[in-house]
Write a protein that holds these residues in place. Structure first.
Motif, PDB file in Angstrom:
ATOM      1  N   THR A 196       0.811  -1.219   0.000  1.00 27.42           N
ATOM      2  CA  THR A 196       0.000   0.000   0.000  1.00 27.42           C
ATOM      3  C   THR A 196       0.845   1.269   0.000  1.00 27.42           C
ATOM      4  N   LEU A 197       2.169   1.134  -0.046  1.00 27.13           N
ATOM      5  CA  LEU A 197       3.033   2.305   0.079  1.00 27.13           C
ATOM      6  C   LEU A 197       2.987   3.234  -1.134  1.00 27.13           C
ATOM      7  N   GLY A 198       2.348   2.813  -2.202  1.00 29.28           N
ATOM      8  CA  GLY A 198       2.214   3.682  -3.359  1.00 29.28           C
ATOM      9  C   GLY A 198       1.154   4.761  -3.186  1.00 29.28           C
ATOM     10  N   ARG A 199       0.372   4.653  -2.131  1.00 35.55           N
ATOM     11  CA  ARG A 199      -0.678   5.645  -1.884  1.00 35.55           C
ATOM     12  C   ARG A 199      -0.093   6.947  -1.349  1.00 35.55           C
ATOM     13  N   ARG A 200      -0.878   8.007  -1.471  1.00 33.87           N
ATOM     14  CA  ARG A 200      -0.430   9.315  -0.970  1.00 33.87           C
ATOM     15  C   ARG A 200      -0.291   9.291   0.550  1.00 33.87           C
ATOM     16  N   TYR A 201      -1.246   8.619   1.199  1.00 34.62           N
ATOM     17  CA  TYR A 201      -1.177   8.464   2.653  1.00 34.62           C
ATOM     18  C   TYR A 201      -1.945   7.220   3.054  1.00 34.62           C
ATOM     19  N   LEU A 202      -1.647   6.718   4.242  1.00 42.10           N
ATOM     20  CA  LEU A 202      -2.350   5.573   4.815  1.00 42.10           C
ATOM     21  C   LEU A 202      -2.857   5.963   6.187  1.00 42.10           C
ATOM     22  N   LYS A 203      -4.081   5.568   6.511  1.00 42.59           N
ATOM     23  CA  LYS A 203      -4.584   5.753   7.868  1.00 42.59           C
ATOM     24  C   LYS A 203      -4.047   4.613   8.732  1.00 42.59           C
ATOM     25  N   ILE A 204      -3.337   4.954   9.792  1.00 40.97           N
ATOM     26  CA  ILE A 204      -2.768   3.958  10.692  1.00 40.97           C
ATOM     27  C   ILE A 204      -3.186   4.274  12.121  1.00 40.97           C
ATOM     28  N   ASP A 205      -2.875   3.365  13.023  1.00 40.44           N
ATOM     29  CA  ASP A 205      -3.198   3.573  14.441  1.00 40.44           C
ATOM     30  C   ASP A 205      -1.996   4.041  15.246  1.00 40.44           C
ATOM     31  N   HIS A 206      -0.810   3.658  14.794  1.00 41.78           N
ATOM     32  CA  HIS A 206       0.367   3.853  15.634  1.00 41.78           C
ATOM     33  C   HIS A 206       1.582   4.263  14.820  1.00 41.78           C
ATOM     34  N   ALA A 207       2.346   5.189  15.362  1.00 40.01           N
ATOM     35  CA  ALA A 207       3.656   5.556  14.828  1.00 40.01           C
ATOM     36  C   ALA A 207       4.567   5.834  16.022  1.00 40.01           C
ATOM     37  N   SER A 208       5.726   5.230  16.018  1.00 41.70           N
ATOM     38  CA  SER A 208       6.648   5.405  17.141  1.00 41.70           C
ATOM     39  C   SER A 208       7.126   6.855  17.216  1.00 41.70           C
ATOM     40  N   PHE A 209       7.774   7.186  18.318  1.00 42.81           N
ATOM     41  CA  PHE A 209       8.276   8.546  18.516  1.00 42.81           C
ATOM     42  C   PHE A 209       9.566   8.773  17.722  1.00 42.81           C
ATOM     43  N   VAL A 210       9.524   8.404  16.469  1.00 40.78           N
ATOM     44  CA  VAL A 210      10.617   8.699  15.532  1.00 40.78           C
ATOM     45  C   VAL A 210       9.956   9.176  14.244  1.00 40.78           C
ATOM     46  N   GLY A 211       9.764  10.477  14.137  1.00 41.96           N
ATOM     47  CA  GLY A 211       9.188  11.041  12.926  1.00 41.96           C
ATOM     48  C   GLY A 211       7.689  11.187  12.946  1.00 41.96           C
ATOM     49  N   ILE A 212       7.079  11.337  14.106  1.00 44.63           N
ATOM     50  CA  ILE A 212       5.638  11.599  14.177  1.00 44.63           C
ATOM     51  C   ILE A 212       5.442  13.083  14.462  1.00 44.63           C
ATOM     52  N   LEU A 213       4.632  13.720  13.638  1.00 39.64           N
ATOM     53  CA  LEU A 213       4.366  15.154  13.711  1.00 39.64           C
ATOM     54  C   LEU A 213       2.986  15.358  14.319  1.00 39.64           C
ATOM     55  N   VAL A 214       2.943  15.936  15.509  1.00 38.01           N
ATOM     56  CA  VAL A 214       1.702  16.003  16.292  1.00 38.01           C
ATOM     57  C   VAL A 214       1.127  17.413  16.268  1.00 38.01           C
ATOM     58  N   ASN A 215      -0.166  17.498  16.028  1.00 41.84           N
ATOM     59  CA  ASN A 215      -0.888  18.760  15.982  1.00 41.84           C
ATOM     60  C   ASN A 215      -1.172  19.260  17.397  1.00 41.84           C
ATOM     61  N   ARG A 216      -0.944  20.546  17.648  1.00 44.84           N
ATOM     62  CA  ARG A 216      -1.147  21.081  18.989  1.00 44.84           C
ATOM     63  C   ARG A 216      -2.606  21.001  19.437  1.00 44.84           C
ATOM     64  N   GLU A 217      -3.549  21.012  18.478  1.00 45.36           N
ATOM     65  CA  GLU A 217      -4.956  20.895  18.859  1.00 45.36           C
ATOM     66  C   GLU A 217      -5.235  19.527  19.480  1.00 45.36           C
ATOM     67  N   ALA A 218      -4.532  18.497  18.979  1.00 45.22           N
ATOM     68  CA  ALA A 218      -4.674  17.168  19.579  1.00 45.22           C
ATOM     69  C   ALA A 218      -4.074  17.153  20.980  1.00 45.22           C
ATOM     70  N   ILE A 219      -2.923  17.790  21.132  1.00 40.99           N
ATOM     71  CA  ILE A 219      -2.273  17.848  22.449  1.00 40.99           C
ATOM     72  C   ILE A 219      -3.161  18.586  23.444  1.00 40.99           C
ATOM     73  N   LYS A 220      -3.830  19.622  22.968  1.00 43.10           N
ATOM     74  CA  LYS A 220      -4.743  20.374  23.827  1.00 43.10           C
ATOM     75  C   LYS A 220      -5.832  19.470  24.393  1.00 43.10           C
ATOM     76  N   LYS A 221      -6.239  18.469  23.610  1.00 45.70           N
ATOM     77  CA  LYS A 221      -7.319  17.578  24.024  1.00 45.70           C
ATOM     78  C   LYS A 221      -6.844  16.410  24.883  1.00 45.70           C
ATOM     79  N   ILE A 222      -5.654  15.886  24.597  1.00 45.02           N
ATOM     80  CA  ILE A 222      -5.240  14.636  25.259  1.00 45.02           C
ATOM     81  C   ILE A 222      -4.094  14.797  26.242  1.00 45.02           C
ATOM     82  N   GLY A 223      -3.402  15.946  26.224  1.00 45.50           N
ATOM     83  CA  GLY A 223      -2.293  16.132  27.148  1.00 45.50           C
ATOM     84  C   GLY A 223      -0.975  15.601  26.611  1.00 45.50           C
ATOM     85  N   TYR A 224      -0.073  15.236  27.510  1.00 47.18           N
ATOM     86  CA  TYR A 224       1.304  14.902  27.164  1.00 47.18           C
ATOM     87  C   TYR A 224       1.556  13.397  27.283  1.00 47.18           C
ATOM     88  N   PRO A 225       2.667  12.931  26.718  1.00 43.65           N
ATOM     89  CA  PRO A 225       3.017  11.504  26.881  1.00 43.65           C
ATOM     90  C   PRO A 225       3.083  11.100  28.354  1.00 43.65           C
TER      91      PRO A 225
END
Length: 349
Positions: A184-213
């Motif tokens: 499936t890597l030929g797609r523009r993007y894939l919906k996934i559940d998990h990405a490790s803390f190596v190259g994950i870009l987090v939106n501040r609006e999400a942080i506002k809702k869920i807090g910190y690690p």
């Protein structure tokens, strides 16, 4: 505090005793075709001369005080290597090693409070390709995005599994994250559940809702726990054309053949790190598992396999058995004493 109408991006890099890899990571961040506005360097009380090398390479202008009793933060500035515009360097010297979980908690908290719009999380042994951030941000307008993730590869360009994938809550001891299909890597993007803390870009609006690690995890599965919360408030998208190289060292140790599988035997002096993996995974399974039968069956099977392996192959058998028994029990009870593993193994009776 950030005062800018433009969306701002800050990398959060957690480091511990890998100063040369850290510099390589920082150099890659300075080469991004979409330049960063800031970089938080969370130095987890490194003992290898990390502050001195950062000063030598002009990332910081002064060294932190000795014998800290609380985190020390100082702001500096470097130029990016694309258009020579400034990047703020927020150097945080921790007073003690808080593990990866504690480091990312500290970095996300500080960068969020500083006002950055996107936080790009990574370890010190990560090296994003120069267009990695640019390609991530091209997809940021997708509806309800909580985070975007680069494709994580090793130094040979091979995709690293299961650092990107889908949650398996039915039986977490068979792998709590299942890898995606590389077809499936030929797609523009894939919906996934998990990405490790190596190259994950987090939106501040999400942080506002869920807090910190969750800093109590110390290390292991803190990224899984955080992604569970991120998925509750939005999509996590994998962008296959955004590449980040993870130069993690291969696991070293002695392998023994046990019950038709290879079994890694961990040296006694390094065994304390295994506690966090067992405790945190057990805690996650109890909290999020969708089948109690599968969870407890997997737990008992996993525990017995460890005990039999210790009896057959390892030294310090009694202490190892006591150690792992406590790790499973603490996960079930939700006890997070991060000093406990060393006490169990190395404190004189």
């Amino acid at each position: 505090m950030i005062e800018n109408n433009k969306e701002t991006v800050c990398a959060v890099v957690v480091t511990y005793n890998r100063k040369d890899l850290l510099i390589e990571c920082l150099e890659a961040l300075r080469k991004q075709t979409r330049p960063l506005e800031g970089i938080y360097i969370i130095d987890n009380a490194s003992t290898d001369g990390t502050p001195e090398l950062l000063k030598e390479k002009s990332y910081i202008k002064e060294l932190p005080p000795e014998n800290l009793t609380e985190p020390w933060e100082k702001e500096f500035e470097v130029k990016n290597l694309v258009d020579d515009k400034p990047i703020k360097i927020h150097y945080v010297r921790m007073h003690e090693n808080t593990g990866g979980a504690g480091g990312f908690y500290e970095g996300v908290k500080r960068a969020y409070k500083e006002g950055y719009d996107w936080l790009w999380l990574m370890d010190d042994d990560a090296e994003p390709k120069k267009d990695a951030l640019e390609k991530l941000l091209k997809v940021r307008k997708h509806y309800c995005v909580s985070a975007l993730a680069s494709l994580k590869v090793n130094i040979n360009g091979k995709v690293i599994h299961p650092h990107r994938g889908y949650f398996n809550f039915k039986n977490i001891f068979n792998g709590i994250v299942k890898p995606f299909d590389e077809a499936t890597l030929g797609r523009r993007y894939l919906k996934i559940d998990h990405a490790s803390f190596v190259g994950i870009l987090v939106n501040r609006e999400a942080i506002k809702k869920i807090g910190y690690p969750k800093k109590e995890f110390f290390i292991h599965y803190d990224d899984v726990e955080y992604c569970i919360r991120l998925r509750n408030v939005g999509e996590i998208l994998l962008i296959p054309k955004s590449i980040i190289i993870h130069k993690e060292a291969a696991k070293k140790g002695i392998y023994k053949r046990f019950l038709w599988k290879k079994s890694l035997r961990v040296p006694y002096e390094k065994l304390w790190l295994s506690y966090y993996s067992v405790r945190n995974l057990t805690w996650l399974g109890k909290k999020y598992g969708t089948s109690k039968i599968h969870f407890y069956y997997g737990l008992v099977k996993n525990y017995l396999r460890k005990i039999i392996g210790i009896i057959l192959f390892d030294d310090n058998k009694f202490k190892r058995i006591k150690f792992f028994t406590n790790a499973y029990l603490d996960g079930l009870k939700g006890h997070f004493d991060n000093e406990k593993p060393k006490k169990l193994l190395y404190k004189e009776d």
